[in-house]
Design an enzyme around this catalytic site. Sequence first.
Site, PDB file in Angstrom:
ATOM      1  N   LYS A 176       0.843  -1.210   0.000  1.00 37.27           N
ATOM      2  CA  LYS A 176       0.000   0.000   0.000  1.00 37.27           C
ATOM      3  C   LYS A 176       0.870   1.249   0.000  1.00 37.27           C
ATOM      4  O   LYS A 176       0.629   2.189  -0.767  1.00 37.27           O
ATOM      5  CB  LYS A 176      -0.881  -0.011   1.235  1.00 37.27           C
ATOM      6  CG  LYS A 176      -1.462   1.336   1.622  1.00 37.27           C
ATOM      7  CD  LYS A 176      -2.338   1.253   2.856  1.00 37.27           C
ATOM      8  CE  LYS A 176      -1.586   1.400   4.146  1.00 37.27           C
ATOM      9  NZ  LYS A 176      -1.266   2.787   4.522  1.00 37.27           N
ATOM     10  N   ASN A 177       1.931   1.244   0.829  1.00 36.08           N
ATOM     11  CA  ASN A 177       2.736   2.462   0.995  1.00 36.08           C
ATOM     12  C   ASN A 177       3.718   2.690  -0.150  1.00 36.08           C
ATOM     13  O   ASN A 177       4.457   3.670  -0.145  1.00 36.08           O
ATOM     14  CB  ASN A 177       3.454   2.436   2.341  1.00 36.08           C
ATOM     15  CG  ASN A 177       2.449   2.601   3.477  1.00 36.08           C
ATOM     16  OD1 ASN A 177       1.286   2.908   3.247  1.00 36.08           O
ATOM     17  ND2 ASN A 177       2.892   2.374   4.690  1.00 36.08           N
ATOM     18  N   ARG A 179      -4.475  10.673   5.020  1.00 33.72           N
ATOM     19  CA  ARG A 179      -3.461  11.717   5.041  1.00 33.72           C
ATOM     20  C   ARG A 179      -2.437  11.550   3.926  1.00 33.72           C
ATOM     21  O   ARG A 179      -1.789  12.505   3.510  1.00 33.72           O
ATOM     22  CB  ARG A 179      -2.779  11.782   6.384  1.00 33.72           C
ATOM     23  CG  ARG A 179      -2.417  10.400   6.931  1.00 33.72           C
ATOM     24  CD  ARG A 179      -1.758  10.485   8.272  1.00 33.72           C
ATOM     25  NE  ARG A 179      -0.620  11.375   8.188  1.00 33.72           N
ATOM     26  CZ  ARG A 179      -0.659  12.636   8.584  1.00 33.72           C
ATOM     27  NH1 ARG A 179      -1.776  13.120   9.095  1.00 33.72           N
ATOM     28  NH2 ARG A 179       0.396  13.408   8.450  1.00 33.72           N
ATOM     29  N   ARG A 231       1.210  14.137  13.572  1.00 30.77           N
ATOM     30  CA  ARG A 231       1.655  13.882  12.187  1.00 30.77           C
ATOM     31  C   ARG A 231       1.570  15.143  11.320  1.00 30.77           C
ATOM     32  O   ARG A 231       0.886  15.191  10.319  1.00 30.77           O
ATOM     33  CB  ARG A 231       0.835  12.749  11.580  1.00 30.77           C
ATOM     34  CG  ARG A 231       0.985  11.462  12.382  1.00 30.77           C
ATOM     35  CD  ARG A 231       0.256  10.310  11.763  1.00 30.77           C
ATOM     36  NE  ARG A 231       0.962   9.824  10.572  1.00 30.77           N
ATOM     37  CZ  ARG A 231       0.465   8.854   9.792  1.00 30.77           C
ATOM     38  NH1 ARG A 231      -0.720   8.336  10.080  1.00 30.77           N
ATOM     39  NH2 ARG A 231       1.116   8.435   8.734  1.00 30.77           N
ATOM     40  N   PRO A 232       2.288  16.191  11.719  1.00 31.64           N
ATOM     41  CA  PRO A 232       2.297  17.419  10.902  1.00 31.64           C
ATOM     42  C   PRO A 232       3.019  17.177   9.570  1.00 31.64           C
ATOM     43  O   PRO A 232       3.651  16.121   9.376  1.00 31.64           O
ATOM     44  CB  PRO A 232       3.089  18.394  11.769  1.00 31.64           C
ATOM     45  CG  PRO A 232       3.951  17.539  12.621  1.00 31.64           C
ATOM     46  CD  PRO A 232       3.184  16.264  12.862  1.00 31.64           C
ATOM     47  N   ILE A 233       2.895  18.149   8.658  1.00 31.99           N
ATOM     48  CA  ILE A 233       3.636  18.030   7.391  1.00 31.99           C
ATOM     49  C   ILE A 233       4.566  19.238   7.224  1.00 31.99           C
ATOM     50  O   ILE A 233       4.863  19.671   6.103  1.00 31.99           O
ATOM     51  CB  ILE A 233       2.687  17.896   6.175  1.00 31.99           C
ATOM     52  CG1 ILE A 233       1.712  19.070   6.078  1.00 31.99           C
ATOM     53  CG2 ILE A 233       1.937  16.567   6.205  1.00 31.99           C
ATOM     54  CD1 ILE A 233       1.023  19.141   4.718  1.00 31.99           C
ATOM     55  N   ASP A 278       5.517   0.190  12.026  1.00 32.70           N
ATOM     56  CA  ASP A 278       4.256  -0.429  11.580  1.00 32.70           C
ATOM     57  C   ASP A 278       4.163  -1.889  11.990  1.00 32.70           C
ATOM     58  O   ASP A 278       3.130  -2.519  11.778  1.00 32.70           O
ATOM     59  CB  ASP A 278       4.123  -0.329  10.053  1.00 32.70           C
ATOM     60  CG  ASP A 278       3.917   1.099   9.614  1.00 32.70           C
ATOM     61  OD1 ASP A 278       4.027   1.371   8.411  1.00 32.70           O
ATOM     62  OD2 ASP A 278       3.676   1.956  10.481  1.00 32.70           O
ATOM     63  N   ILE A 296       8.982   6.443  16.895  1.00 34.41           N
ATOM     64  CA  ILE A 296       8.595   7.229  15.720  1.00 34.41           C
ATOM     65  C   ILE A 296       7.339   8.061  15.976  1.00 34.41           C
ATOM     66  O   ILE A 296       7.302   9.241  15.644  1.00 34.41           O
ATOM     67  CB  ILE A 296       8.350   6.295  14.498  1.00 34.41           C
ATOM     68  CG1 ILE A 296       9.558   5.390  14.259  1.00 34.41           C
ATOM     69  CG2 ILE A 296       7.972   7.102  13.257  1.00 34.41           C
ATOM     70  CD1 ILE A 296      10.799   6.113  13.788  1.00 34.41           C
ATOM     71  N   ARG A 346      -8.333  -0.572   5.270  1.00 37.43           N
ATOM     72  CA  ARG A 346      -7.558   0.461   4.561  1.00 37.43           C
ATOM     73  C   ARG A 346      -6.253  -0.112   4.034  1.00 37.43           C
ATOM     74  O   ARG A 346      -5.701   0.380   3.064  1.00 37.43           O
ATOM     75  CB  ARG A 346      -7.231   1.618   5.518  1.00 37.43           C
ATOM     76  CG  ARG A 346      -8.423   2.394   5.984  1.00 37.43           C
ATOM     77  CD  ARG A 346      -8.006   3.590   6.782  1.00 37.43           C
ATOM     78  NE  ARG A 346      -6.941   4.326   6.068  1.00 37.43           N
ATOM     79  CZ  ARG A 346      -6.386   5.427   6.544  1.00 37.43           C
ATOM     80  NH1 ARG A 346      -6.774   5.913   7.717  1.00 37.43           N
ATOM     81  NH2 ARG A 346      -5.456   6.057   5.867  1.00 37.43           N
TER      82      ARG A 346
HETATM   83  C1  EPZ Z   1       4.661   6.724   6.438  1.00 34.95           C
HETATM   84  O1  EPZ Z   1       3.889   7.732   7.062  1.00 34.95           O
HETATM   85  C2  EPZ Z   1       3.741   5.521   6.318  1.00 34.95           C
HETATM   86  N1  EPZ Z   1       2.587   5.872   5.474  1.00 34.95           N
HETATM   87  C3  EPZ Z   1       3.266   5.096   7.722  1.00 34.95           C
HETATM   88  O2  EPZ Z   1       2.488   3.924   7.581  1.00 34.95           O
HETATM   89  C4  EPZ Z   1       4.491   4.767   8.572  1.00 34.95           C
HETATM   90  O3  EPZ Z   1       4.062   4.442   9.869  1.00 34.95           O
HETATM   91  C5  EPZ Z   1       5.430   5.971   8.609  1.00 34.95           C
HETATM   92  O4  EPZ Z   1       5.785   6.369   7.258  1.00 34.95           O
HETATM   93  C6  EPZ Z   1       6.725   5.685   9.364  1.00 34.95           C
HETATM   94  O5  EPZ Z   1       7.367   4.589   8.765  1.00 34.95           O
HETATM   95  C7  EPZ Z   1       2.753   5.908   4.138  1.00 34.95           C
HETATM   96  O6  EPZ Z   1       3.832   5.678   3.614  1.00 34.95           O
HETATM   97  C8  EPZ Z   1       1.534   6.259   3.319  1.00 34.95           C
HETATM   98  P1  EPZ Z   1       6.752  10.056   8.493  1.00 34.95           P
HETATM   99  P2  EPZ Z   1       4.463   9.243   7.082  1.00 34.95           P
HETATM  100  O7  EPZ Z   1       6.592  11.334   7.741  1.00 34.95           O
HETATM  101  O8  EPZ Z   1       5.300   9.496   5.879  1.00 34.95           O
HETATM  102  C9  EPZ Z   1       6.969  13.237  12.010  1.00 34.95           C
HETATM  103  C10 EPZ Z   1       0.630   2.563   7.846  1.00 34.95           C
HETATM  104  O9  EPZ Z   1       0.383   1.902   8.834  1.00 34.95           O
HETATM  105  N2  EPZ Z   1       6.843  14.239  10.943  1.00 34.95           N
HETATM  106  O10 EPZ Z   1       7.902   9.175   8.164  1.00 34.95           O
HETATM  107  O11 EPZ Z   1       3.329  10.141   7.361  1.00 34.95           O
HETATM  108  C11 EPZ Z   1       5.713  12.389  12.129  1.00 34.95           C
HETATM  109  O12 EPZ Z   1       4.772  13.017  12.959  1.00 34.95           O
HETATM  110  C12 EPZ Z   1       1.116   3.983   7.976  1.00 34.95           C
HETATM  111  O13 EPZ Z   1       0.602   2.127   6.655  1.00 34.95           O
HETATM  112  C13 EPZ Z   1       6.925  15.588  11.278  1.00 34.95           C
HETATM  113  O14 EPZ Z   1       7.068  15.955  12.456  1.00 34.95           O
HETATM  114  O15 EPZ Z   1       5.421   9.198   8.352  1.00 34.95           O
HETATM  115  C14 EPZ Z   1       6.251  11.099  12.721  1.00 34.95           C
HETATM  116  O16 EPZ Z   1       6.339  11.252  14.130  1.00 34.95           O
HETATM  117  C15 EPZ Z   1       0.890   4.483   9.382  1.00 34.95           C
HETATM  118  N3  EPZ Z   1       6.820  16.513  10.285  1.00 34.95           N
HETATM  119  C16 EPZ Z   1       7.659  10.993  12.122  1.00 34.95           C
HETATM  120  O17 EPZ Z   1       7.997  12.310  11.669  1.00 34.95           O
HETATM  121  C17 EPZ Z   1       6.675  16.168   8.967  1.00 34.95           C
HETATM  122  O18 EPZ Z   1       6.611  17.065   8.098  1.00 34.95           O
HETATM  123  C18 EPZ Z   1       7.737  10.030  10.928  1.00 34.95           C
HETATM  124  O19 EPZ Z   1       6.706  10.406  10.049  1.00 34.95           O
HETATM  125  C19 EPZ Z   1       6.603  14.791   8.652  1.00 34.95           C
HETATM  126  C20 EPZ Z   1       6.706  13.855   9.650  1.00 34.95           C
END
Ligand code: EPZ
Length: 416
Positions: free
Chosen positions: A22-23, A93, A122-124, A304, A326, A396
């Site tokens: 999926k990811n 998201r 989970r900010p961006i 995950d 994480i 999902r």
């Molecule tokens: C991806 O989410 C995956 N989703 C998640 O899988 C997975 O848990 C995660 O990576 C970590 O491996 C997809 O790929 C669609 P991150 P993502 O940005 O990219 C913080 C599932 O179960 N952060 O790597 O959203 C964030 O809050 C899902 O399939 C910021 O602070 O995760 C987190 O604590 C759940 N600011 C950490 O970084 C930002 O701009 C890692 O988040 C971005 C992230």
Amino acid sequence: MDKLRVTGGTPLHGSVHISGAKNSALPAMAASLLTADEVTLENLPLVNDIFTMRRLLRELGVKVDFEADHSARLRAEKILSDEAPYDLVKTMRASVLVLGPLLARTGHARVSLPGGCAIGARPINMHIKGFEKLGTIERTEHGYLEAKAERLAGSEIIFDRITVTGTENLMMAGTLAAGCTVLQNAACEPEVVDLAEMLIKMGAKIEGAGTPTITIEGVHALKGTSHRIIPDRIEAGTFLVAGAITNGELELLDANPSHLASVIEKLRDTGVHIETGPGRITVRGGDIRPADVVTKEYPGFATDMQAQYMALMTQANGTSVIHENIFENRFMHASELLRMGADIKIDGSRAIVTGKTQLTGANVIASDLRASASLIIAGLVADGFTVIDRVYHLDRGYEKIEEKLRAAGAQIERLK
Ligand code: EPZ
């Protein structure tokens, strides 16, 4: 709302086909926005997030046709809208993954800011900071991010922490930016590498995917391609734990063991027998020993897989410590496991699990995608039956999980 009813006590046996990741499919679908040509994707998992992405891309003007064989043809001949609406982004998201391609292709995008979700805020902010570095002017109002840029200009972007979709978004944006974009402290997940390989087939110039430094030399246009999505390493890990906890013997087909090295290593530490071969992994249960784990970015132990591992540790002979590094709130499954008789103490980002406890079936509620999987795993070994509510979380990201489990001997059914 559908529920799943699991009756515990049956060891799993047989073979399980692992679906596409999926990811990896989500960014690959978003990448179709980068070209006016047709893109074909194979080995797509038929899960709800994929259908949500289809809806979003259609709203943007992309022609998306799914075939019967888990493949889809996508064509963004013309972008008709640049808006990712609130109702879609709040559902998924990962919709933010259209930001980079839209900015690269059209120079503007209006994306609803994703709210938090069960596992964290989970900010961006790192995505947004990266786009600013590429020259976009951004404004956030009424819960939407508006971003504009004449033409993206390559730049060096240093992520202050590793972000998977942040890396993917900026890598896609960099493919059509003028000049060179360098991503430092980039994510190394297999899904990032899979996306890079697809983009390179489309004519992008990318080096270093899979390492912390990714260099993208912008080009004027990308062409169509055909790409097969990698197997889902988290679905595979989930089935490895299910086979282990039920003391059964499972063979996973169409998996890629090299994407699961740290999970396989950790499971072997707990006494689980795992053999790997090209495209396959077999797991055999045994007495489970406790083993501590810290979730880390790839190639570390995947966050995950944390919930599924916690269910397994309830059956270990001794105490283990699970450190979630994480996300700030990814222990919701613990309270449901406690109701089934587990002995778990939460101390900040650590969960202390003491086994072995005989779990008993109960009515439980899923809170997020992987928490749902951990409740099924616990139900497979609990005394009596467990009814899991809100399985829409599960749908999902897992394709026909109850059918795959039933084919391996599990007593599990979906209650409409
Ligand atoms: C991806 O989410 C995956 N989703 C998640 O899988 C997975 O848990 C995660 O990576 C970590 O491996 C997809 O790929 C669609 P991150 P993502 O940005 O990219 C913080 C599932 O179960 N952060 O790597 O959203 C964030 O809050 C899902 O399939 C910021 O602070 O995760 C987190 O604590 C759940 N600011 C950490 O970084 C930002 O701009 C890692 O988040 C971005 C992230």
